[in-house]
Design an enzyme around this catalytic site. Structure first.
Site, short mmCIF file in Angstrom:
data_model
loop_
_atom_site.label_atom_id
_atom_site.label_comp_id
_atom_site.label_asym_id
_atom_site.label_seq_id
_atom_site.Cartn_x
_atom_site.Cartn_y
_atom_site.Cartn_z
N GLU A 18 0.81 -1.22 0.00
CA GLU A 18 0.00 0.00 0.00
C GLU A 18 0.84 1.28 0.00
O GLU A 18 0.39 2.32 0.46
CB GLU A 18 -0.94 0.00 1.21
CG GLU A 18 -1.97 -1.13 1.16
CD GLU A 18 -3.10 -0.89 2.13
OE1 GLU A 18 -4.23 -0.65 1.68
OE2 GLU A 18 -2.85 -0.92 3.34
N HIS A 37 -0.15 5.28 7.92
CA HIS A 37 -1.33 4.45 7.61
C HIS A 37 -1.44 3.37 8.68
O HIS A 37 -0.48 2.66 8.95
CB HIS A 37 -1.21 3.82 6.23
CG HIS A 37 -2.28 2.81 5.97
ND1 HIS A 37 -3.61 3.15 5.92
CD2 HIS A 37 -2.22 1.47 5.79
CE1 HIS A 37 -4.33 2.06 5.70
NE2 HIS A 37 -3.52 1.02 5.62
N HIS A 70 -4.15 0.49 11.10
CA HIS A 70 -5.38 -0.28 11.33
C HIS A 70 -5.77 -0.24 12.81
O HIS A 70 -6.43 -1.15 13.30
CB HIS A 70 -5.19 -1.74 10.93
CG HIS A 70 -4.63 -1.97 9.58
ND1 HIS A 70 -3.96 -3.12 9.24
CD2 HIS A 70 -4.63 -1.20 8.47
CE1 HIS A 70 -3.57 -3.03 7.96
NE2 HIS A 70 -3.97 -1.89 7.48
N HIS A 119 -11.12 -0.89 7.12
CA HIS A 119 -9.69 -0.99 6.88
C HIS A 119 -8.89 -0.23 7.95
O HIS A 119 -8.13 -0.83 8.69
CB HIS A 119 -9.43 -0.43 5.47
CG HIS A 119 -8.02 -0.53 5.00
ND1 HIS A 119 -7.67 -0.41 3.69
CD2 HIS A 119 -6.84 -0.69 5.67
CE1 HIS A 119 -6.35 -0.52 3.56
NE2 HIS A 119 -5.84 -0.69 4.75
#
Lengths: 243, 243, 243, 243
Positions: free
Chosen positions: A78, A97, A99, A169
């Site tokens: 990603e 980024h 989760h 996500h």
């Protein structure tokens, strides 16, 4: 230390802070724009964030390709999240980024928005609605930002905000420096934890736009005091039982 | 290392990972099918999972009997969960049985189902309704899978799915390898934690069947990166104050 | 080791297990009946449970007086909980009193009962309604069981059950041995944690009386496996920064 | 040790206890009134509380100015909370200001009050409604108590109570000694955790005024037993990976 090595060190320390604070586990990643070229960014090779050393940080161009190319270096799938945000947002110097578990619930309940609930989280003001990758990747997507085109859609959806939720996500957060992006990633999680608890009591109020802006301006000092503590809370990297 | 010792080592490391991640405590167990004979499986003797070394892993046939027989080795009472699933599901190479606290609530509220809420949990697609052992063991059961017959009923109820909830007890999860079963056991727990929080905000949406399948296919790489980190997070086995 | 020293060691280890598992903090206490005289019990002098060594365990008669008397030993104010339960319940060999945080909510919401929600908690069957000390100590009580009379009321309210909730205070749990009382104290807390989560999903079902009884009978083996692990999870007693 | 050094040591140890117990993180602060002059107070220079040694504790007058003046010492922006409370409340000897996560929800839901839910929290009786700094600082405030005037408003709002909630920010708590203020800060947090859980079960009852007062009187002994344990639970200050 060269500016490049300093930046790689910041990415390494920031990755380990995010792991120690529970924002990243085996997954998620931090990057920063290269101090030498604004069309490059630095991010770890595919590796659990808690294990990253400066030597694990590699340089990519905005299309997500390794510079210089090398076949044996595995990259995060990603990485396009990072490249496309750096391309669209010249003000952004670092991207996380994640989760993080307390944030994911906010991405799967229709109509839920991320709003600043306390004075540490003014940066959340103006966060867009949750980004649904299925709108671009079709009904059988694996939900990942797996190519530059999906990265562009995410970056557009982020707009001028600091944080974007991603359906089922996680979230992506930006900053003007590595410490600020790290701070924003941690406090996005705390904001969610506070709102989850507040909703047990009733309907919470959020900061006014003016308060949020004033709070965000105040955070500069706070960021560096927190970074110093968080570094102390990182364990040294050691071989575990399987090492 | 022989294939058998490798498998025993994997069961030992996986057991300790599951303990360190909070999926197993003093109870629950991990097994894998024997690499030498598909009608045998390897699992620890009766022992807290966080304390398992390869030397504690013994070999059982699918009826749950020790091979070769030995009187002084104490076995898990619920070993029939494992044997009967290996018998019915040739594709399954590893099984975890757990009482993880965030999962148990899903087993005691009528009508609740386990559904994939985020991109790490596509493997949950198709999970059956909660298995109620009382349907087979009568109204005064101790709820344990304490013989092969109850194991067979559980295996049938699992069907082709990856996970089955067990009323007032816990869950059992399978995988095509020890790391996959460990991953699925951990992420079943996380899926439950996310849904519990999401329901504070409202009614969550779940992955579509197509998304779940696509997500499940993507997880292969993820499994090994996570395994590597989780190993590092296991403390060495040491004597405590009572050792 | 003499039977008395063995019992003192069990009280010491059990106290430290309860501290390590989060059932006791600076407060609460564990006792066991003296192996030498059924009208005496052993419990730590006033001390944080996580710091108790066998040398800190003293002997009291059922009225809560130190035997032999000594002026410089400070005792727990609520020792009458223990003495009066030992007096009324000849079957009880060990008692735990705790303020564990997940249990207290069950003591302050009118009409809430403690019922066994999973197979590890069959011992909760038959727990009485919450004991309200104000019924005996008046409207301006400090809520403590601060004399033998209040201890007697509590013991009567407990009746033949294993656990009694105490309004705005905590709970008291008994066992036929120190490991069983410790197990029951820990799993009362887990039962509450599970029910709190379950109520986010809907109205939970509880074990039938027959199931609860069958589960309780099965726990004997479980208790000793858990005790062994919990001992390993206790840190050695060390001087902290103020030591 | 001089009285002044003793007081600085208490502030240092109390700060580290509050960090270890999760009441303070990178932010928040503890102070005590100077034992030498009632118009002075002692508090750390701007520093994460978990890192405070006695040498980091400085002396301020009630207006929040460093005594003697020094340019290179960075102070907490919100030191006016402390100074103005010491000015208005001669009985107060120590003050804690915290953003503890379980408390913040109580500050953002209109109509929510802080009330004593268990016998350790009698000191909460009489806590005023949440203080909203916007009433004095205007609609675009950064919510901080950034000058003596706002500090005076907060101190007036606190009145004779022990704790005051601050909207979208946190809380401030006082005591007659450093250990008491630390105890009150920790148990304010626990009271909130208990109420959050209780509301999942139904509408909780709170202590009567008479009970609260009786409980508060009983706490003196409890405070010192807890302080002793909490000291043991503080890790030594060590250089982390960035040290």
């Amino acid at each position: 230390m060269s500016a490049l090595l300093e930046a790689k060190t910041a990415v390494s320390l920031g990755s380990r802070i995010l792991a120690a604070q529970g924002v990243l586990d085996a997954f998620g990643h931090l990057s920063c724009r290269s101090p030498e070229r604004s069309d490059r960014f630095l991010t770890p090779r595919s590796l659990a964030p808690g294990l990253v050393t400066p030597h694990d940080v590699v340089e990519l161009d905005l299309a997500g390709d390794l510079v210089p190319p090398a076949k044996d270096v595995k990259l995060f799938l990603e990485r396009f999240i990072h490249g496309e945000i750096y391309r669209r947002r010249p003000d952004v110097q670092a991207v996380v980024h994640s989760h993080a578990l307390p944030v994911v619930p906010f991405t799967v309940v229709p109509g839920v928005e991320l709003r600043p609930i306390c004075h540490m989280c003014g940066f959340l003001e103006g966060a867009p609605t949750t980004f649904d990758v299925a709108a671009y990747a079709g009904p059988s997507t694996n939900l990942l930002i797996r190519n530059p085109e999906l990265g562009r859609h995410l970056a557009e959806h982020l707009g001028d905000a600091s944080v974007v939720l991603m359906r089922a996500h996680g979230y992506t957060v930006v900053g003007h420096s590595v410490p600020e992006a790290v701070f924003n990633a941690i406090y996005t999680m705390k904001n969610c934890e506070i709102e989850l608890a507040a909703r047990v009591l009733g309907e919470p109020t959020f900061l006014s736009a003016g308060e949020a802006e004033a709070c965000a301006r105040t955070l500069d000092v706070a960021t560096s005091r927190a970074w110093e503590l968080w570094l102390r809370q990182c364990a040294p990297i050691e071989a575990g039982i399987g090492g």
